[in-house]
Write a protein that holds these residues in place. Structure first.
Motif: not given
Length: 93
Positions: A65-77, A34-40, A90-93
């Protein structure tokens, strides 16, 4: 004796159900963690790996795919969406 046992079991179920539901509301769950309050950007795997992602938040979550969230997202949920996808962060927008 049976009534007492049923009463105890019933009471335990009444208290357990709301706690289980509350633990997942507004959280992101990745491979059971569980990741609470996803920031960055949050790295969830050392290398791209198969991830089970449950977006229980009210925000869109991007998987990279990149560990620093660089490049294009491979999935958008979208909020409420769950999916298995290869990624490492992962990151939240």
């Amino acid at each position: 004796m049976k009534r007492a046992l049923l009463g105890i079991t019933g009471a335990a179920m009444l208290f357990a159900a709301p706690l289980a539901n509350a633990a997942q509301q507004n959280d992101l769950v990745v491979n059971g963690k569980v990741i609470q309050d996803l920031v960055g950007c949050v790295q969830v795997a050392d290398n791209p790996d198969e991830l089970s992602v449950e977006n229980n938040t009210d925000r869109v979550v991007n998987v990279y795919l990149d560990a620093q969230c660089q490049g294009d997202a491979v999935a958008v949920l979208q909020p409420g969406e769950s999916r298995s996808i290869t990624g490492s962060a992962v990151t939240a927008v």
